[in-house]
Motif scaffolding. Structure first.
Motif, PDB file in Angstrom:
ATOM      1  N   ASP A 134     -16.362 -36.203  -7.215  1.00 11.94           N
ATOM      2  CA  ASP A 134     -15.266 -35.604  -6.457  1.00 11.94           C
ATOM      3  C   ASP A 134     -15.819 -34.466  -5.608  1.00 11.94           C
ATOM      4  OD1 ASP A 134     -12.964 -34.450  -5.487  1.00 11.94           O
ATOM      5  OD2 ASP A 134     -12.021 -34.181  -7.447  1.00 11.94           O
ATOM      6  N   GLY A 135     -15.710 -34.602  -4.282  1.00 15.82           N
ATOM      7  CA  GLY A 135     -16.192 -33.585  -3.359  1.00 15.82           C
ATOM      8  C   GLY A 135     -15.253 -32.404  -3.208  1.00 15.82           C
ATOM      9  N   GLU A 143     -13.051 -31.144  -1.498  1.00 17.14           N
ATOM     10  CA  GLU A 143     -12.399 -30.849  -0.214  1.00 17.14           C
ATOM     11  C   GLU A 143     -13.168 -31.553   0.897  1.00 17.14           C
ATOM     12  OE1 GLU A 143      -9.766 -29.924   2.265  1.00 17.14           O
ATOM     13  OE2 GLU A 143      -9.476 -28.970   0.328  1.00 17.14           O
ATOM     14  N   ALA A 144     -12.527 -32.540   1.518  1.00 18.57           N
ATOM     15  CA  ALA A 144     -13.213 -33.334   2.534  1.00 18.57           C
ATOM     16  C   ALA A 144     -13.213 -32.676   3.914  1.00 18.57           C
ATOM     17  CB  ALA A 144     -12.575 -34.718   2.637  1.00 18.57           C
ATOM     18  N   THR A 198     -22.927 -26.963   1.741  1.00 22.84           N
ATOM     19  CA  THR A 198     -22.232 -28.236   1.872  1.00 22.84           C
ATOM     20  C   THR A 198     -23.174 -29.326   2.362  1.00 22.84           C
ATOM     21  OG1 THR A 198     -20.190 -27.046   2.333  1.00 22.84           O
ATOM     22  CG2 THR A 198     -20.234 -29.371   2.930  1.00 22.84           C
ATOM     23  N   TYR A 248     -23.883 -33.047   0.505  1.00 25.40           N
ATOM     24  CA  TYR A 248     -23.786 -34.384   1.091  1.00 25.40           C
ATOM     25  C   TYR A 248     -25.107 -35.137   0.990  1.00 25.40           C
ATOM     26  CZ  TYR A 248     -19.019 -34.096   2.821  1.00 25.40           C
ATOM     27  OH  TYR A 248     -17.652 -34.040   2.901  1.00 25.40           O
ATOM     28  N   ASN A 287     -12.683 -37.361  -1.880  1.00 23.29           N
ATOM     29  CA  ASN A 287     -12.682 -36.071  -1.178  1.00 23.29           C
ATOM     30  C   ASN A 287     -14.011 -35.770  -0.489  1.00 23.29           C
ATOM     31  OD1 ASN A 287      -9.980 -35.425  -1.915  1.00 23.29           O
ATOM     32  ND2 ASN A 287     -10.721 -34.873  -3.944  1.00 23.29           N
ATOM     33  N   PHE A 288     -14.556 -36.775   0.191  1.00 25.95           N
ATOM     34  CA  PHE A 288     -15.743 -36.614   1.020  1.00 25.95           C
ATOM     35  C   PHE A 288     -15.412 -37.085   2.434  1.00 25.95           C
ATOM     36  CE2 PHE A 288     -17.846 -36.717  -3.102  1.00 25.95           C
ATOM     37  CZ  PHE A 288     -18.837 -35.762  -2.945  1.00 25.95           C
ATOM     38  N   ASP A 289     -16.021 -36.474   3.423  1.00 24.77           N
ATOM     39  CA  ASP A 289     -15.879 -36.888   4.812  1.00 24.77           C
ATOM     40  C   ASP A 289     -16.776 -38.103   5.026  1.00 24.77           C
ATOM     41  OD1 ASP A 289     -15.900 -37.224   7.564  1.00 24.77           O
ATOM     42  OD2 ASP A 289     -16.047 -35.082   7.993  1.00 24.77           O
ATOM     43  N   ASP A 290     -16.199 -39.245   5.422  1.00 27.10           N
ATOM     44  CA  ASP A 290     -16.960 -40.482   5.598  1.00 27.10           C
ATOM     45  C   ASP A 290     -18.080 -40.348   6.631  1.00 27.10           C
ATOM     46  OD1 ASP A 290     -15.516 -41.830   3.682  1.00 27.10           O
ATOM     47  OD2 ASP A 290     -14.063 -42.630   5.116  1.00 27.10           O
ATOM     48  N   HIS A 308     -20.030 -37.882   7.074  1.00 29.78           N
ATOM     49  CA  HIS A 308     -21.175 -37.242   6.431  1.00 29.78           C
ATOM     50  C   HIS A 308     -21.788 -38.108   5.335  1.00 29.78           C
ATOM     51  CE1 HIS A 308     -20.449 -33.654   8.634  1.00 29.78           C
ATOM     52  NE2 HIS A 308     -19.366 -33.302   7.976  1.00 29.78           N
TER      53      HIS A 308
END
Length: 186
Positions: free
Chosen positions: A82-83, A85-86, A108, A112, A134-137, A139
């Motif tokens: 679980d990241g 905050e994306a 951060t 990643y 909760n990760f930005d795709d 990245h």
């Protein structure tokens, strides 16, 4: 992160255990009074091709460094990362095994890089993808514009021919001399 630290971790912590260090995640941690204490999550591959995540604490004093393995988990037992905050610059992650372990990366960007390494090792060694929430795709993708050049560490070290070092891409053997291997990316 200094290459000398990675080489020291490989030489003093993982080589004696016959493991190949692939990635080091530097964690945020306050300094101690006696010396500087640092902590890391290290991704390694064993001769049996198991992938481990090891929590290592180093205590650096004026003239020496001490390394302590505090915990170790197998990647195949990891169910979720679980990241937290994306959409914000947020270096904290939770790793879900039988228990949830919370970590705060140094930045951060290195969070990643670590998760990309975990994803790639899971696909290569266990042919499965771990759940990432909760990760930005952008990245997280292997072809993204936001990769850190030191995503994975490649150093040569001795292994018998039957236990050649694994990397997360196809390695190319550059030089072999009396049991010493040198690898590069191809």
């Amino acid at each position: 992160m200094a290459a000398s630290l990675k080489i020291s971790l490989q030489d003093f912590v993982f080589r004696p255990k016959r493991e190949k260090l692939l990635h080091v995640l530097e964690l945020s941690m306050p300094s101690t009074m006696q010396g500087e204490e640092h902590s890391y999550l290290c991704v390694t591959v064993t001769g049996e091709k198991d992938v481990k995540i090891t929590y290592v604490i180093t205590l650096e004093e004026k003239t020496s460094s001490q390394y302590k393995i505090d915990c170790m988990w197998l990647l195949k037992d990891l169910t979720l990362i679980d990241g937290k905050e994306a959409m914000q610059d947020y270096p904290k992650i939770d790793m879900h095994y039988e228990h949830v372990y919370s970590w705060e990366a140094f930045s951060t960007a290195v969070k990643y890089a670590f998760t990309r390494c975990i994803r790639k090792m899971s696909k290569i060694h266990y042919r499965r993808d771990i759940a990432f929430v909760n990760f930005d795709d952008d990245h997280m993708s292997d072809t993204g514009l936001f990769q850190v050049s030191e995503d994975t560490m490649y150093t040569g070290f001795e292994l018998p021919d039957s236990e050649l070092a694994y990397t997360n891409t196809n390695p190319k053997l550059l030089h072999h001399s009396q049991g010493s291997y040198t690898w590069c990316r191809v």
